[in-house]
Design a protein around this motif. Structure first.
Motif, PDB file in Angstrom:
ATOM      1  N   PHE A   1      34.293 -54.107 126.293  1.00  0.00           N
ATOM      2  CA  PHE A   1      35.513 -54.909 126.141  1.00  0.00           C
ATOM      3  C   PHE A   1      36.589 -54.451 127.114  1.00  0.00           C
ATOM      4  N   ILE A   2      36.835 -53.147 127.178  1.00  0.00           N
ATOM      5  CA  ILE A   2      37.881 -52.621 128.057  1.00  0.00           C
ATOM      6  C   ILE A   2      37.521 -52.852 129.520  1.00  0.00           C
ATOM      7  N   LYS A   3      36.256 -52.684 129.846  1.00  0.00           N
ATOM      8  CA  LYS A   3      35.820 -52.921 131.218  1.00  0.00           C
ATOM      9  C   LYS A   3      36.080 -54.372 131.611  1.00  0.00           C
TER      10      LYS A   3
ATOM     11  N   ARG B   1      50.216 -55.104 127.752  1.00  0.00           N
ATOM     12  CA  ARG B   1      48.797 -55.419 127.916  1.00  0.00           C
ATOM     13  C   ARG B   1      48.093 -54.274 128.644  1.00  0.00           C
ATOM     14  N   GLU B   2      47.603 -53.331 127.876  1.00  0.00           N
ATOM     15  CA  GLU B   2      46.852 -52.205 128.409  1.00  0.00           C
ATOM     16  C   GLU B   2      45.798 -51.797 127.389  1.00  0.00           C
ATOM     17  N   HIS B   3      45.002 -50.794 127.722  1.00  0.00           N
ATOM     18  CA  HIS B   3      43.821 -50.454 126.930  1.00  0.00           C
ATOM     19  C   HIS B   3      44.131 -50.127 125.476  1.00  0.00           C
ATOM     20  N   PHE B   4      45.301 -49.550 125.200  1.00  0.00           N
ATOM     21  CA  PHE B   4      45.665 -49.258 123.811  1.00  0.00           C
ATOM     22  C   PHE B   4      45.713 -50.527 122.953  1.00  0.00           C
ATOM     23  N   ALA B   5      45.970 -51.650 123.589  1.00  0.00           N
ATOM     24  CA  ALA B   5      46.109 -52.910 122.864  1.00  0.00           C
ATOM     25  C   ALA B   5      44.779 -53.579 122.560  1.00  0.00           C
ATOM     26  N   SER B   6      43.666 -52.947 122.862  1.00  0.00           N
ATOM     27  CA  SER B   6      42.361 -53.596 122.715  1.00  0.00           C
ATOM     28  C   SER B   6      42.112 -54.159 121.315  1.00  0.00           C
ATOM     29  N   PRO B   7      42.357 -53.416 120.220  1.00  0.00           N
ATOM     30  CA  PRO B   7      42.144 -54.015 118.899  1.00  0.00           C
ATOM     31  C   PRO B   7      43.025 -55.245 118.664  1.00  0.00           C
ATOM     32  N   LEU B   8      44.257 -55.203 119.166  1.00  0.00           N
ATOM     33  CA  LEU B   8      45.156 -56.350 119.039  1.00  0.00           C
ATOM     34  C   LEU B   8      44.615 -57.542 119.811  1.00  0.00           C
ATOM     35  N   LEU B   9      44.097 -57.318 120.999  1.00  0.00           N
ATOM     36  CA  LEU B   9      43.534 -58.403 121.797  1.00  0.00           C
ATOM     37  C   LEU B   9      42.299 -59.003 121.127  1.00  0.00           C
ATOM     38  N   GLN B  10      41.494 -58.180 120.487  1.00  0.00           N
ATOM     39  CA  GLN B  10      40.339 -58.686 119.756  1.00  0.00           C
ATOM     40  C   GLN B  10      40.781 -59.528 118.558  1.00  0.00           C
ATOM     41  N   TYR B  11      41.838 -59.095 117.899  1.00  0.00           N
ATOM     42  CA  TYR B  11      42.399 -59.840 116.771  1.00  0.00           C
ATOM     43  C   TYR B  11      42.892 -61.212 117.234  1.00  0.00           C
ATOM     44  N   THR B  12      43.616 -61.249 118.335  1.00  0.00           N
ATOM     45  CA  THR B  12      44.180 -62.528 118.777  1.00  0.00           C
ATOM     46  C   THR B  12      43.101 -63.498 119.242  1.00  0.00           C
TER      47      THR B  12
END
Length: 299
Positions: free
Chosen positions: A232-234, A10-21
């Motif tokens: 989103f990242i913020k 769970r870090e910033h690289f995962a942002s698209p994945l987090l939006q998907y979930t």
């Protein structure tokens, strides 16, 4: 079929994945956070805690070469990962050269934090004779970023390598110092799935990677980078806006996660073999032996 269990950090690289979930709501997949990094992710895959993973390219490839029970099924981040060389706030180390013959902290054996130390050591020529054995370097398992920070400050480790922006909050608080960096000579993140068709049905994996592509494309768009990516990242990670914008200038994602560059794999195989991070398998470095060709296109 139950939802796929997706291991990730769970870090910033995962942002698209987090939006998907957020949109999926657990219907087709659930997330399993592995804060210990790729070493923990691969262990979770072996121990039937996750089915699909998004993890570091180098460690995934090295694991497949060692016979780990998974194959590559997609691409995730197309740009290199910039690993900070991190030491204690009052340590005596001030450059890469100072670290020869010392003990490095790593999250787990087989993790990116170990493999990148090996890459740096070979760049510096810290090898015995003409072989691939490292010269007078030891490793200490510290499990996660908190353990690593503690180890470089209590003197049990000289340094550790961790992604630059992930570690920067500790730098900003004055808890560590950065004395250099080591970018990966390969795209940094890929997607892999367990080889069991019962755990990872082909159609489920294909659907997951294909749908993730649409979220990656939206996140990677110029419009998103200027606005909603930053917000989103913020919101998710609390990073300062200037750090988020600086990171967004360095990162890129593939236009199609369902494709893997075969020539990139071959180049990466050669680098990892040269550093001793992996051994050439009996069948040689054939990209199709490292990928699930029923679920992903090798181009």
């Amino acid at each position: 079929m139950p939802p796929l269990r997706v291991g990730y950090v769970r870090e910033h690289f995962a942002s698209p994945l987090l939006q998907y979930t957020e949109d999926d709501g657990g219907k087709t997949f659930t997330l399993v956070n592995c804060p210990g990094g790729t070493g923990q992710i691969i262990k979770a895959l072996e121990e039937d805690q996750v089915d699909v993973v998004i993890a570091l390219t180098d460690a995934l490839i090295a694991g497949i070469a060692k016979g780990k029970p998974y194959k590559l099924v997609g691409s995730y981040v197309s740009t290199p990962l910039n690993w900070a060389i991190v030491t204690g706030k009052e340590s005596k180390y001030n450059s890469r050269a100072d670290l020869k013959g010392t003990t490095f902290g790593i999250s787990r054996f087989g993790s990116g934090s170990e493999l990148m130390v090996k890459l740096m050591a070979h760049q510096e020529g810290w090898v015995k004779g003409e072989g691939k054995d490292l010269e007078d370097i030891d490793f200490k398992v510290c499990n996660n970023i908190d353990g690593l920070v503690q180890a470089v400050n209590d003197g049990s480790c000289s340094a550790f390598l961790w992604e630059w922006f992930t570690t920067k909050p500790w730098l900003d608080r004055g808890e560590v110092r950065f004395i250099g960096s080591v970018p990966t000579p390969w795209p940094s993140w890929m997607i892999a799935a367990h080889t069991s068709p019962e755990r990872c049905p082909r159609d489920n994996v294909i659907n997951f990677v294909a749908t993730l592509t649409s979220y990656v494309n939206d996140f990677d768009s110029e419009a998103s980078r200027k606005g909603k990516d930053v917000e989103f990242i913020k919101k998710q990670f609390g990073y300062p806006e200037e750090d988020i914008k600086a990171w967004l200038e360095t990162v890129g994602y593939p236009t199609d996660c369902t494709k893997i560059d075969g020539s990139m794999l071959v180049r990466t195989f050669g680098i990892l073999e040269a550093t001793g991070a992996m051994v050439r398998p009996p069948s040689g470095f054939d990209p199709e032996n490292f990928t699930n060709v029923e679920a992903v296109r090798v181009v």
